[in-house]
Design a protein around this motif. Sequence first.
Motif, mmCIF file in Angstrom:
data_model
loop_
_atom_site.group_PDB
_atom_site.id
_atom_site.type_symbol
_atom_site.label_atom_id
_atom_site.label_comp_id
_atom_site.label_asym_id
_atom_site.label_seq_id
_atom_site.Cartn_x
_atom_site.Cartn_y
_atom_site.Cartn_z
ATOM 1 N N MET A 434 51.360 55.596 38.635
ATOM 2 C CA MET A 434 52.209 56.588 39.296
ATOM 3 C C MET A 434 52.901 56.025 40.531
ATOM 4 S SD MET A 434 49.881 60.055 38.974
ATOM 5 C CE MET A 434 49.671 60.869 37.389
ATOM 6 N N TYR A 435 52.235 55.089 41.227
ATOM 7 C CA TYR A 435 52.811 54.503 42.437
ATOM 8 C C TYR A 435 53.949 53.537 42.115
ATOM 9 C CZ TYR A 435 53.135 51.745 46.735
ATOM 10 O OH TYR A 435 53.591 51.095 47.856
ATOM 11 N N LEU A 436 53.814 52.800 41.019
ATOM 12 C CA LEU A 436 54.776 51.746 40.704
ATOM 13 C C LEU A 436 56.045 52.255 40.039
ATOM 14 C CD1 LEU A 436 52.313 48.997 39.402
ATOM 15 C CD2 LEU A 436 53.547 49.026 41.588
ATOM 16 N N THR A 437 56.021 53.465 39.500
ATOM 17 C CA THR A 437 57.209 53.952 38.790
ATOM 18 C C THR A 437 57.332 55.468 38.941
ATOM 19 O OG1 THR A 437 58.272 54.170 36.623
ATOM 20 C CG2 THR A 437 55.874 54.115 36.656
ATOM 21 N N GLY A 438 58.555 55.949 38.872
ATOM 22 C CA GLY A 438 58.785 57.381 38.950
ATOM 23 C C GLY A 438 58.768 58.064 37.599
#
Length: 472
Positions: A434-438
């Motif tokens: 979740m942090y690395l991509t929207g």
Amino acid sequence: MANKLFRDLSANTVQTGITQLSGLLIFYLLSRFIPKDQFGDFQWTTAVGSTLITIGSLGLDMVLVKRIAAGNKPVRIAGIHFFHTLIVSTVVLAGLLLTLFLFPHLQLLHPLFLLIVLQQALGNIANSFKFSLTGFQSFRQLAIISILFNLGKAGIIAGLFFSHTLSVRNVALGFLVASLIELAGGYAYLHRKLRGKLRPVYAPRTYRSFVSESLPQLGVVLFDSALARIDWILLGIFSTTSVTAEYTFAYKFFELSKLPLLILAPVLLTRLSALTSQSGILPEGQKTQINQFVRLEIALSFCIPIVLACIWTPFIDKLTDGKFGAVNQLNFELLALCVPLHFAVNFLWTLAFVQGKLRTIMYITIISSLLNLGLNAILIPQLGGTGAAIAFLASSIFQVAAYYFTTDQSQLKLHPGSMLWQFVLSIVSVKAGMYLTGSAYVAALVAFVVYVTGSVVSGQLPLQQLKALKRN
């Protein structure tokens, strides 16, 4: 000679996969195209009916599997169990008819009650044949029965959908037809397996012995059936049919997340029952084989929840036109935490069962059921479906701890440190995705890759051992 364990797993994988896919299709069509309140009432009525049937089983099902797997008078035992299910189904239907006669307003509130319970009564008789076949380790025949049953259900529902006649009443009638197909298939295969000797058998002495052996299981059944569906039932009483529909939708995907467990559980039970009936000590080869499968089972149990937790809201809202996605995100996340816990419970329960610790199982089930019941009664009026999910998680944690400290694990062992590491790794994987991509879908892919990579590197996913296992 081909490894029978892998053949059984393959057959069980096929039938479980088809069962889940057809069940998911049916569930989607009902949840998407039937009004939420009617869907909630359908789910509530089904939960009440299945609880009544389960209580009537008296815990004989697992004893039946154990006795047949151990080669203990299979023809007689199968016939006695067949007789028992006929009596139970008749009593439940008669009791329901009497209740509806005395309280006719129930028929107005829940118009499908009788039809749904009739379908479940037929399914109860069919299950007698299926449990007997499980004891014989006839997983190929079980796969065929399951495929016929579930494809029949899916075909009927799809036909209703495309003919624009999809309604809860027509669905209940369709399920009744599918149960008749399952009943016929199960009878035909078990009749052949027993060489034409399948019939209801009333043998008082053997029946008393059968019931006596399962007596500790009676407490398990009474409380386990409450544990399984008490949240649905109490939601229908203390909340609304819409809230019930939302929670049962999330619960369906929780059950889908346990797909590997449905494949492995019956194979593990019959293997351990057969092996422990031969001697008190498992051969080293069998011990290693089972430990490797359990280790793989625990590792895989995290995969589906990780992916679904990432994509839940956009995916489900798109599928259901906004009915069950965002409103259920927290409910599903709480239930998803229970998936690996239930894998651990199944393994420890199987050990306790084949070791004959039925009283221990009974006490654990009673306490966890009372815990679940109490928490549901407190939390549902305040939090609705989220309260039910919290109660279910708490009772699942209790079961793992209770079984771990009361089960003999001198030969086969669950490693809590390894499970804790898997929990940490799965949470880190989801957060990293979740942090690395929207994008929720890309996040799911990233989380899955991170989890699998971490599991392999840390040795939790035993790839080399599995290769050796396949050659055995």
